[in-house]
Design a protein around this motif. Sequence first.
Motif, PDB file in Angstrom:
ATOM      1  N   SER A  33      37.146  73.195  35.078  1.00 29.60           N
ATOM      2  CA  SER A  33      37.526  74.649  33.892  1.00 29.60           C
ATOM      3  C   SER A  33      38.424  74.731  32.842  1.00 29.60           C
ATOM      4  CB  SER A  33      37.748  75.858  34.596  1.00 29.60           C
ATOM      5  OG  SER A  33      38.947  75.835  35.316  1.00 29.60           O
ATOM      6  N   SER A  34      38.894  75.473  32.182  1.00 28.79           N
ATOM      7  CA  SER A  34      40.111  74.844  30.723  1.00 28.79           C
ATOM      8  C   SER A  34      41.602  76.024  31.817  1.00 28.79           C
ATOM      9  CB  SER A  34      39.703  76.368  30.170  1.00 28.79           C
ATOM     10  OG  SER A  34      39.177  77.341  30.608  1.00 28.79           O
ATOM     11  N   GLU A  35      41.038  76.887  32.736  1.00 30.16           N
ATOM     12  CA  GLU A  35      42.183  77.327  33.629  1.00 30.16           C
ATOM     13  C   GLU A  35      42.830  75.729  33.487  1.00 30.16           C
ATOM     14  OE1 GLU A  35      39.388  78.523  33.479  1.00 30.16           O
ATOM     15  OE2 GLU A  35      40.260  80.305  32.557  1.00 30.16           O
ATOM     16  N   SER A  74      46.314  76.614  23.464  1.00 32.52           N
ATOM     17  CA  SER A  74      45.900  76.852  24.476  1.00 32.52           C
ATOM     18  C   SER A  74      44.099  76.873  24.487  1.00 32.52           C
ATOM     19  CB  SER A  74      45.646  79.164  24.902  1.00 32.52           C
ATOM     20  OG  SER A  74      44.600  80.187  25.993  1.00 32.52           O
ATOM     21  N   VAL A  76      41.958  77.673  26.913  1.00 35.11           N
ATOM     22  CA  VAL A  76      41.345  78.848  26.240  1.00 35.11           C
ATOM     23  C   VAL A  76      40.294  80.334  25.255  1.00 35.11           C
ATOM     24  CG1 VAL A  76      41.273  81.205  28.070  1.00 35.11           C
ATOM     25  CG2 VAL A  76      41.962  79.246  28.979  1.00 35.11           C
ATOM     26  N   GLN A  77      41.236  79.957  24.764  1.00 32.78           N
ATOM     27  CA  GLN A  77      41.314  80.213  23.301  1.00 32.78           C
ATOM     28  C   GLN A  77      40.924  80.075  22.479  1.00 32.78           C
ATOM     29  OE1 GLN A  77      42.604  84.192  22.446  1.00 32.78           O
ATOM     30  NE2 GLN A  77      42.801  84.183  24.517  1.00 32.78           N
ATOM     31  N   TRP A  79      38.604  77.790  23.288  1.00 36.18           N
ATOM     32  CA  TRP A  79      37.223  77.945  23.692  1.00 36.18           C
ATOM     33  C   TRP A  79      35.963  79.316  22.948  1.00 36.18           C
ATOM     34  CZ3 TRP A  79      33.167  75.462  25.238  1.00 36.18           C
ATOM     35  CH2 TRP A  79      31.516  75.997  25.974  1.00 36.18           C
ATOM     36  N   ASN A  80      37.071  80.246  23.670  1.00 35.65           N
ATOM     37  CA  ASN A  80      36.705  81.255  23.128  1.00 35.65           C
ATOM     38  C   ASN A  80      36.510  81.979  21.336  1.00 35.65           C
ATOM     39  OD1 ASN A  80      36.754  82.738  26.038  1.00 35.65           O
ATOM     40  ND2 ASN A  80      38.263  83.612  25.696  1.00 35.65           N
ATOM     41  N   SER A  81      37.564  81.416  20.593  1.00 36.98           N
ATOM     42  CA  SER A  81      37.150  81.616  19.184  1.00 36.98           C
ATOM     43  C   SER A  81      35.700  81.129  18.770  1.00 36.98           C
ATOM     44  CB  SER A  81      38.445  80.523  18.764  1.00 36.98           C
ATOM     45  OG  SER A  81      38.619  79.655  18.805  1.00 36.98           O
ATOM     46  N   VAL A  83      33.313  80.309  20.659  1.00 42.95           N
ATOM     47  CA  VAL A  83      32.188  80.463  21.471  1.00 42.95           C
ATOM     48  C   VAL A  83      32.209  81.946  20.617  1.00 42.95           C
ATOM     49  CG1 VAL A  83      31.187  82.187  23.402  1.00 42.95           C
ATOM     50  CG2 VAL A  83      31.930  79.679  23.920  1.00 42.95           C
ATOM     51  N   ARG A  84      32.682  82.840  19.771  1.00 42.54           N
ATOM     52  CA  ARG A  84      32.415  83.586  18.746  1.00 42.54           C
ATOM     53  C   ARG A  84      31.565  83.500  17.969  1.00 42.54           C
ATOM     54  NH1 ARG A  84      38.033  85.329  19.202  1.00 42.54           N
ATOM     55  NH2 ARG A  84      38.340  85.586  21.556  1.00 42.54           N
ATOM     56  N   GLN A  85      32.112  82.140  17.549  1.00 41.80           N
ATOM     57  CA  GLN A  85      32.720  81.635  16.011  1.00 41.80           C
ATOM     58  C   GLN A  85      30.293  81.860  16.190  1.00 41.80           C
ATOM     59  OE1 GLN A  85      33.902  81.648  13.028  1.00 41.80           O
ATOM     60  NE2 GLN A  85      32.177  81.303  11.882  1.00 41.80           N
TER      61      GLN A  85
END
Length: 113
Positions: A33-35, A74, A76-77, A79-81, A83-85
């Motif tokens: 995982s990303s962590e 990061s 994690v960040q 990846w999250n950005s 997904v949000r986009q």
Amino acid sequence: MAAKIFPVVKLATKVTIAGGALYVAWDSGLLGSSEQGSVALQKAKAVIPPAMEEWMKYFGLETQLPTMPKVEFSPVQAWNSGVRQSISSLSEAPTNATKYTNQGVQYLKDLTK
């Protein structure tokens, strides 16, 4: 006979090196995982500079390596950005399709006048 064994030994060596690299990547958490990737990156940042210094002393190199730049990244960040986009683009897709269809119809109407 040696001519027939050499390609087999060559292939076995390549497969062994590739498999070893894959195992090391998996064992260190790079394929998780990303962590786990973040933890592996922190471990690498802690281990690489002392190892390079030790090798330089071993080989007698006295040049000073440039310091490692501080990278504030990061996974994690990131990846999250992403997904949000993606979700934002998917949610706006029907509106944009309607808008572009209306523009196309208007363009065709203007051409036929």
